[in-house]
Motif scaffolding. Structure first.
Motif, PDB file in Angstrom:
ATOM      1  N   GLY A  15      11.932 -12.591 -25.994  1.00 54.46           N
ATOM      2  CA  GLY A  15      11.420 -11.326 -25.463  1.00 54.46           C
ATOM      3  C   GLY A  15       9.945 -11.483 -25.128  1.00 54.46           C
ATOM      4  O   GLY A  15       9.521 -11.311 -23.981  1.00 54.46           O
ATOM      5  N   GLY A  39       9.102 -19.404 -28.883  1.00 51.40           N
ATOM      6  CA  GLY A  39      10.558 -19.568 -28.735  1.00 51.40           C
ATOM      7  C   GLY A  39      11.314 -18.721 -29.734  1.00 51.40           C
ATOM      8  O   GLY A  39      12.497 -18.446 -29.550  1.00 51.40           O
ATOM      9  N   GLU A  41      13.249 -16.947 -32.927  1.00 52.24           N
ATOM     10  CA  GLU A  41      14.487 -17.248 -33.641  1.00 52.24           C
ATOM     11  C   GLU A  41      15.438 -18.022 -32.723  1.00 52.24           C
ATOM     12  O   GLU A  41      16.070 -19.002 -33.137  1.00 52.24           O
ATOM     13  CB  GLU A  41      15.130 -15.916 -34.059  1.00 52.24           C
ATOM     14  N   CYS A  42      15.516 -17.604 -31.481  1.00 51.14           N
ATOM     15  CA  CYS A  42      16.479 -18.179 -30.535  1.00 51.14           C
ATOM     16  C   CYS A  42      16.281 -19.686 -30.396  1.00 51.14           C
ATOM     17  O   CYS A  42      17.211 -20.464 -30.612  1.00 51.14           O
ATOM     18  CB  CYS A  42      16.296 -17.485 -29.184  1.00 51.14           C
ATOM     19  N   GLY A  46      18.114 -20.448 -33.848  1.00 46.88           N
ATOM     20  CA  GLY A  46      19.302 -19.694 -33.433  1.00 46.88           C
ATOM     21  C   GLY A  46      20.065 -20.345 -32.304  1.00 46.88           C
ATOM     22  O   GLY A  46      20.717 -21.383 -32.471  1.00 46.88           O
ATOM     23  N   SER A  50      21.905 -24.017 -32.797  1.00 40.18           N
ATOM     24  CA  SER A  50      23.324 -23.837 -33.152  1.00 40.18           C
ATOM     25  C   SER A  50      24.219 -24.423 -32.066  1.00 40.18           C
ATOM     26  O   SER A  50      25.205 -25.090 -32.361  1.00 40.18           O
ATOM     27  CB  SER A  50      23.648 -22.366 -33.437  1.00 40.18           C
ATOM     28  N   ALA A 114       0.265 -10.674 -36.910  1.00 39.30           N
ATOM     29  CA  ALA A 114      -0.466  -9.546 -36.307  1.00 39.30           C
ATOM     30  C   ALA A 114      -0.038  -8.222 -36.918  1.00 39.30           C
ATOM     31  O   ALA A 114       1.120  -8.042 -37.304  1.00 39.30           O
ATOM     32  CB  ALA A 114      -0.227  -9.530 -34.805  1.00 39.30           C
ATOM     33  N   ALA A 142       7.366  -7.529 -30.145  1.00 39.10           N
ATOM     34  CA  ALA A 142       8.599  -8.314 -29.916  1.00 39.10           C
ATOM     35  C   ALA A 142       8.833  -9.177 -31.145  1.00 39.10           C
ATOM     36  O   ALA A 142       8.912 -10.408 -31.063  1.00 39.10           O
ATOM     37  CB  ALA A 142       8.445  -9.174 -28.668  1.00 39.10           C
ATOM     38  N   GLY A 144      11.392  -9.289 -33.288  1.00 42.46           N
ATOM     39  CA  GLY A 144      12.726  -9.811 -33.587  1.00 42.46           C
ATOM     40  C   GLY A 144      13.407  -9.196 -34.789  1.00 42.46           C
ATOM     41  O   GLY A 144      13.152  -8.043 -35.171  1.00 42.46           O
ATOM     42  N   LEU A 167      21.445 -24.590 -40.339  1.00 38.74           N
ATOM     43  CA  LEU A 167      21.283 -25.398 -39.134  1.00 38.74           C
ATOM     44  C   LEU A 167      20.326 -26.569 -39.348  1.00 38.74           C
ATOM     45  O   LEU A 167      20.074 -27.344 -38.434  1.00 38.74           O
ATOM     46  CB  LEU A 167      20.790 -24.509 -37.975  1.00 38.74           C
ATOM     47  N   ARG A 271      21.940  -8.824 -39.378  1.00 39.61           N
ATOM     48  CA  ARG A 271      20.485  -8.932 -39.267  1.00 39.61           C
ATOM     49  C   ARG A 271      19.868  -7.537 -39.160  1.00 39.61           C
ATOM     50  O   ARG A 271      20.542  -6.581 -38.792  1.00 39.61           O
ATOM     51  CB  ARG A 271      20.120  -9.789 -38.047  1.00 39.61           C
ATOM     52  N   GLY A 310      13.483  -6.368 -27.341  1.00 36.77           N
ATOM     53  CA  GLY A 310      14.258  -7.377 -28.082  1.00 36.77           C
ATOM     54  C   GLY A 310      14.960  -6.822 -29.303  1.00 36.77           C
ATOM     55  O   GLY A 310      15.221  -5.616 -29.408  1.00 36.77           O
ATOM     56  N   ALA A 322      16.754  -9.550 -24.847  1.00 38.14           N
ATOM     57  CA  ALA A 322      15.321  -9.517 -25.173  1.00 38.14           C
ATOM     58  C   ALA A 322      14.497  -9.925 -23.945  1.00 38.14           C
ATOM     59  O   ALA A 322      13.490  -9.290 -23.612  1.00 38.14           O
ATOM     60  CB  ALA A 322      15.028 -10.446 -26.348  1.00 38.14           C
TER      61      ALA A 322
HETATM   62  P1  FAD Z   1      12.731 -13.421 -32.011  1.00 39.65           P
HETATM   63  O1  FAD Z   1      13.364 -14.510 -31.262  1.00 39.65           O
HETATM   64  O2  FAD Z   1      13.197 -13.162 -33.397  1.00 39.65           O
HETATM   65  O3  FAD Z   1      11.180 -13.689 -32.013  1.00 39.65           O
HETATM   66  C1  FAD Z   1      10.315 -12.903 -32.756  1.00 39.65           C
HETATM   67  C2  FAD Z   1       9.056 -13.676 -33.021  1.00 39.65           C
HETATM   68  O4  FAD Z   1       8.101 -12.791 -33.573  1.00 39.65           O
HETATM   69  C3  FAD Z   1       9.232 -14.823 -34.008  1.00 39.65           C
HETATM   70  O5  FAD Z   1       8.788 -16.029 -33.437  1.00 39.65           O
HETATM   71  C4  FAD Z   1       8.345 -14.415 -35.210  1.00 39.65           C
HETATM   72  O6  FAD Z   1       7.701 -15.515 -35.793  1.00 39.65           O
HETATM   73  C5  FAD Z   1       7.346 -13.483 -34.544  1.00 39.65           C
HETATM   74  N1  FAD Z   1       6.778 -12.470 -35.437  1.00 39.65           N
HETATM   75  C6  FAD Z   1       7.434 -11.574 -36.209  1.00 39.65           C
HETATM   76  N2  FAD Z   1       6.559 -10.757 -36.833  1.00 39.65           N
HETATM   77  C7  FAD Z   1       5.327 -11.147 -36.445  1.00 39.65           C
HETATM   78  C8  FAD Z   1       4.014 -10.693 -36.721  1.00 39.65           C
HETATM   79  N3  FAD Z   1       3.786  -9.662 -37.535  1.00 39.65           N
HETATM   80  N4  FAD Z   1       2.974 -11.341 -36.164  1.00 39.65           N
HETATM   81  C9  FAD Z   1       3.190 -12.392 -35.339  1.00 39.65           C
HETATM   82  N5  FAD Z   1       4.406 -12.853 -35.026  1.00 39.65           N
HETATM   83  C10 FAD Z   1       5.468 -12.236 -35.564  1.00 39.65           C
HETATM   84  N6  FAD Z   1      21.424 -14.897 -28.982  1.00 39.65           N
HETATM   85  C11 FAD Z   1      22.003 -15.225 -27.816  1.00 39.65           C
HETATM   86  O7  FAD Z   1      21.768 -14.562 -26.817  1.00 39.65           O
HETATM   87  N7  FAD Z   1      22.826 -16.325 -27.728  1.00 39.65           N
HETATM   88  C12 FAD Z   1      23.115 -17.101 -28.789  1.00 39.65           C
HETATM   89  O8  FAD Z   1      23.859 -18.080 -28.679  1.00 39.65           O
HETATM   90  C13 FAD Z   1      22.522 -16.761 -30.034  1.00 39.65           C
HETATM   91  N8  FAD Z   1      22.751 -17.522 -31.138  1.00 39.65           N
HETATM   92  C14 FAD Z   1      22.137 -17.205 -32.302  1.00 39.65           C
HETATM   93  C15 FAD Z   1      22.383 -17.987 -33.417  1.00 39.65           C
HETATM   94  C16 FAD Z   1      21.773 -17.708 -34.622  1.00 39.65           C
HETATM   95  C17 FAD Z   1      22.057 -18.579 -35.803  1.00 39.65           C
HETATM   96  C18 FAD Z   1      20.867 -16.599 -34.715  1.00 39.65           C
HETATM   97  C19 FAD Z   1      20.185 -16.283 -36.003  1.00 39.65           C
HETATM   98  C20 FAD Z   1      20.624 -15.809 -33.614  1.00 39.65           C
HETATM   99  C21 FAD Z   1      21.261 -16.090 -32.397  1.00 39.65           C
HETATM  100  N9  FAD Z   1      21.044 -15.306 -31.271  1.00 39.65           N
HETATM  101  C22 FAD Z   1      21.661 -15.632 -30.089  1.00 39.65           C
HETATM  102  C23 FAD Z   1      20.177 -14.112 -31.306  1.00 39.65           C
HETATM  103  C24 FAD Z   1      18.809 -14.421 -30.724  1.00 39.65           C
HETATM  104  O9  FAD Z   1      18.227 -15.484 -31.434  1.00 39.65           O
HETATM  105  C25 FAD Z   1      17.930 -13.181 -30.788  1.00 39.65           C
HETATM  106  O10 FAD Z   1      18.600 -12.103 -30.199  1.00 39.65           O
HETATM  107  C26 FAD Z   1      16.617 -13.402 -30.065  1.00 39.65           C
HETATM  108  O11 FAD Z   1      15.916 -14.489 -30.612  1.00 39.65           O
HETATM  109  C27 FAD Z   1      15.757 -12.150 -30.118  1.00 39.65           C
HETATM  110  O12 FAD Z   1      14.570 -12.375 -29.437  1.00 39.65           O
HETATM  111  P2  FAD Z   1      13.245 -11.567 -29.785  1.00 39.65           P
HETATM  112  O13 FAD Z   1      12.224 -12.051 -28.815  1.00 39.65           O
HETATM  113  O14 FAD Z   1      13.552 -10.134 -29.868  1.00 39.65           O
HETATM  114  O15 FAD Z   1      12.855 -12.010 -31.274  1.00 39.65           O
END
Ligand code: FAD
Length: 472
Positions: A15, A39, A41-42, A46, A50, A114, A142, A144, A167, A271, A310, A322
Motif C-alpha cells: 500500500g 515491501g 508483510e507481502c 507473506g 510463501s 512513526a 499504511a 498493515g 516461512l 489477522r 491497505g 492495498a
Molecule cells: P503491510 O504489507 O503489512 O505493510 C505495513 C508496513 O508498515 C510494514 O512494513 C510495517 O513494518 C510498517 N509499520 C507498521 N507500523 C508502523 C509504524 N508505527 N511506523 C513505521 N512503520 C510501521 N496477499 C495477496 O494479495 N496475495 C497473497 O498471496 C498473499 N499471501 C500472504 C501470505 C501470508 C503468509 C500473509 C501473512 C499475508 C499474505 N497476503 C497476501 C496479504 C498481504 O501480505 C497483505 O494484504 C499486504 O501486505 C497488506 O499491505 P499493506 O501495505 O496494507 O501492509
C-alpha cells in the motif's frame, strides 16, 4: 529541526510504497517511514516468500506422482536450508528494487517507528533510537495487519509459530498442527505436507476455507486427503504442553477430546489491523471496534489531512487491494477525480489453486438476481489432461437477462493466473456471448473460461448436452 514533506507515508508495504511511487509521478515529495523493511508483510513475510516455497515444495512432490508419464524418480530430495537461502535472496533483491523505485520517485525512506503527534506532524523513533519530527501536508497511514492469537496459544516463535516463522523454517517438522483452515493455514500446511510432514489441521467451523463457496473448495479437500492431511473440523484447539522436547495439542472435537503430538504448532487464526500506538487520537482519526481506520471512498479518514489504505482499513487483506488504494489515495491528494475502485479479485495458492473476481453465485442470488451459471471441468480440457492437472473447474455467473458476467473464478491448475482474464471481463462488463466468441488459443487452460461461458449459455462445445444421459 524537523523534516518537512508533502506527504508522510507510515508503512512501506504494497500500500505505502505504491502510494509513494504514484505521488512521486504526480510531483509530490514523500517520506516513507517503515520500522522494518520496504515491501511490508507481502514481500518479506507473506505473498512472495510463501509462493516461492509453495513452488519449491511442488517441484519435489509432483515428480514423485509422475509415474504414468514414464518418469521414475529415485532419491529425489530437497535441501530446505538452501531453498530458504534462495528465497531470502530473491526477497532481498525485491526489497532493494523497491528502495530504488521510491528514491527515483522523489521519495525518502526512513527506518523507524512513526507516531502521529497532531494533524500535520509525527514523531519517528529511528532504529538507532534517535528521534525525528516530521511535518507534513498530508499523511497516508499504511501500517498493515498482524497475526492474531487465541486463548491458550500465543506465538512464541519457537514452539507456537506464526506464518512469518513458518516461512523461515530450515528443517521441516515431522509433525505439524495447524490451527485454522483459512488461506494462510492451508497454503503453508500444504507446503509441509508436500515435503512429507504429517499435518493435522484444526478448524473451528465445519468447513475448510470458510469464506469461499463450498463447491470451489471440494477439489482442495480431495487433494488434502491425498496428501494425508488430517482435518479436524468443528474442533477447538484448547491448549498445548511440552514433554521431553515434543509438543502435545489438546483439541475438543465432535468425537471428544483428542491429544495430538507434534513438533510445532502453526497459529493461523486470522489477522487484525496494526493501528495501536500510532497516535491516531492525537489527530482525531477514528477507528471501528476492531481497530480498522474508518475512511471514505477517497480513503480519507475522519481527519482531513490523513488518509489510510491497505489492511489497516479493512478486508480483504490483500496486497493488490492495498496497492490500488495507495494509487487512489495518491490521486485524491493531488486533486484528481475519483476513479472506480474496481472489483478486488482473490487467489488462494492451495493445491489446486482457487481464484475469484466479482459477485459469487450465492451473493447474486441473495440480492434476488436471476442468474445463468456455467461450469467447465478441467477433466474435459485437453491441456489440463496433458499436464495432468485435471482437478477443478471454471465457473461463471452472469445476469440472466443481460448476460453480463457478474463474477467468475477457477479452482484448478494456475487458477491465480487464469483469473486475470475474468478480471478484465468483469471490469469491462463483458457478456457471456462476447467471451464465448473470443477465440482462445488451443490447447490452453484459458479455454475453460470460454467453455464455461458457452455452458452458461446452454451450448458448451466440449460437454455433453444437459439431459443427454437421461435421454440415452
Ligand atoms: P503491510 O504489507 O503489512 O505493510 C505495513 C508496513 O508498515 C510494514 O512494513 C510495517 O513494518 C510498517 N509499520 C507498521 N507500523 C508502523 C509504524 N508505527 N511506523 C513505521 N512503520 C510501521 N496477499 C495477496 O494479495 N496475495 C497473497 O498471496 C498473499 N499471501 C500472504 C501470505 C501470508 C503468509 C500473509 C501473512 C499475508 C499474505 N497476503 C497476501 C496479504 C498481504 O501480505 C497483505 O494484504 C499486504 O501486505 C497488506 O499491505 P499493506 O501495505 O496494507 O501492509
Amino acid at each position: 529541526m524537523s523534516l518537512k514533506t508533502d506527504v508522510l507515508i507510515i508503512g512501506g508495504g504494497p500500500g505505502g510504497y505504491v502510494a509513494a511511487i504514484k505521488l512521486g509521478q504526480l510531483g509530490k515529495k514523500t517520506i516513507v517511514v517503515d520500522r522494518d523493511k520496504l515491501g511490508g508483510e507481502c514481500l518479506n513475510y507473506g505473498c512472495i516468500p510463501s509462493k516461492a516455497l509453495i513452488n519449491a515444495a511442488k517441484s519435489v512432490y509432483k515428480p514423485k506422482k509422475a509415474e504414468p508419464l514414464g518418469l521414475s524418480v529415485k532419491d529425489l530430495a530437497i535441501d530446505w536450508t538452501r531453498t530458504q537461502t534462495w528465497k531470502n535472496t530473491l526477497v532481498g533483491a525485491f526489497v532493494r528494487n523497491i528502495g530504488t523505485l521510491v528514491k527515483a520517485n522523489q521519495g525518502e525512506t526512513i527506518y523507524g517507528s512513526a507516531k502521529l503527534t497532531g494533524k500535520n506532524s509525527a514523531e519517528v523513533t529511528k532504529t538507532d533510537g534517535s528521534k525525528e519530527t516530521i511535518e507534513f501536508d498530508r499523511c497516508i497511514v499504511a501500517t498493515g495487519s498482524e497475526s492474531m492469537s487465541i486463548p491458550g496459544f500465543t506465538i512464541d516463535g519457537k514452539d507456537v509459530i506464526g506464518s512469518k516463522e513458518a516461512l523461515d523454517i530450515t528443517d521441516p517438522p515431522k509433525d505439524l498442527v495447524v490451527i485454522g483452515a483459512g488461506v494462510i493455514g492451508l497454503e503453508i500446511g500444504t507446503v509441509f505436507a508436500e515435503l512429507g510432514t504429517k499435518v493435522t489441521v484444526v478448524e473451528f467451523t465445519d468447513a475448510i476455507l470458510p469464506v469461499i463457496e463450498k463447491d470451489m473448495t471440494v477439489p482442495v479437500s480431495r487433494v488434502l486427503a491425498r496428501l494425508g492431511v488430517t482435518l479436524l473440523l468443528s474442533s477447538k484447539a484448547k491448549s498445548w504442553s511440552k514433554k521431553s522436547g515434543r509438543l502435545e495439542v489438546t483439541v475438543e472435537t465432535p468425537e471428544g477430546e483428542k491429544k495430538i503430538p507434534c513438533d510445532k504448532v502453526l497459529l493461523a487464526v486470522g489477522r487484525a489491523p496494526r493501528t495501536k500506538d500510532l497516535g491516531l487520537e492525537k489527530a482525531g482519526v477514528e477507528t471501528d471496534k476492531r481497530g480498522h481506520i474508518l475512511v471514505d471512498t477517497e480513503l480519507l479518514s475522519s481527519c482531513p489531512t490523513i488518509y489510510a489504505i491497505g489492511d489497516c482499513v479493512g478486508q480483504p487483506y490483500l496486497a493488490h487491494k492495498a496497492s490500488r488504494e495507495g494509487i487512489l489515495a495518491a490521486q485524491s491528494i493531488c486533486g484528481l477525480p475519483l476513479e472506480d475502485r474496481g472489483a478486488v479479485p482473490w487467489a488462494v495458492f492451495t493445491d489446486p489453486e482457487i481464484s475469484w473476481v466479482g459477485e459469487t453465485e450465492t451473493e447474486a442470488k441473495a440480492r434476488g438476481a436471476q442468474v445463468l451459471v456455467g461450469k467447465f471441468p478441467f477433466s474435459a480440457s485437453g491441456r489440463a489432461q496433458a499436464v495432468r492437472e485435471t482437478e477443478g473447474f471454471c465457473k461463471v455467473v452472469a445476469d440472466a437477462k443481460t448476460r453480463v458476467i457478474l463474477g467468475a473464478g477457477f479452482v484448478g491448475p494456475n487458477a491465480s493466473d487464469l483469473v486475470g482474464e475474468a478480471c478484465l471481463a468483469v471490469s469491462l462488463k463483458a457478456t457471456l456471448d462476447q467471451v464465448a466468441r473470443t477465440i482462445h488459443p488451443h490447447p490452453t487452460l484459458n479455454e475453460a473460461f470460454m467453455e464455461a461461458c458457452e455452458a452458461a449459455l446452454g451450448h458448451p462445445i466440449h460437454l455433453l448436452p444437459q439431459g443427454h444421459l437421461a435421454r440415452a
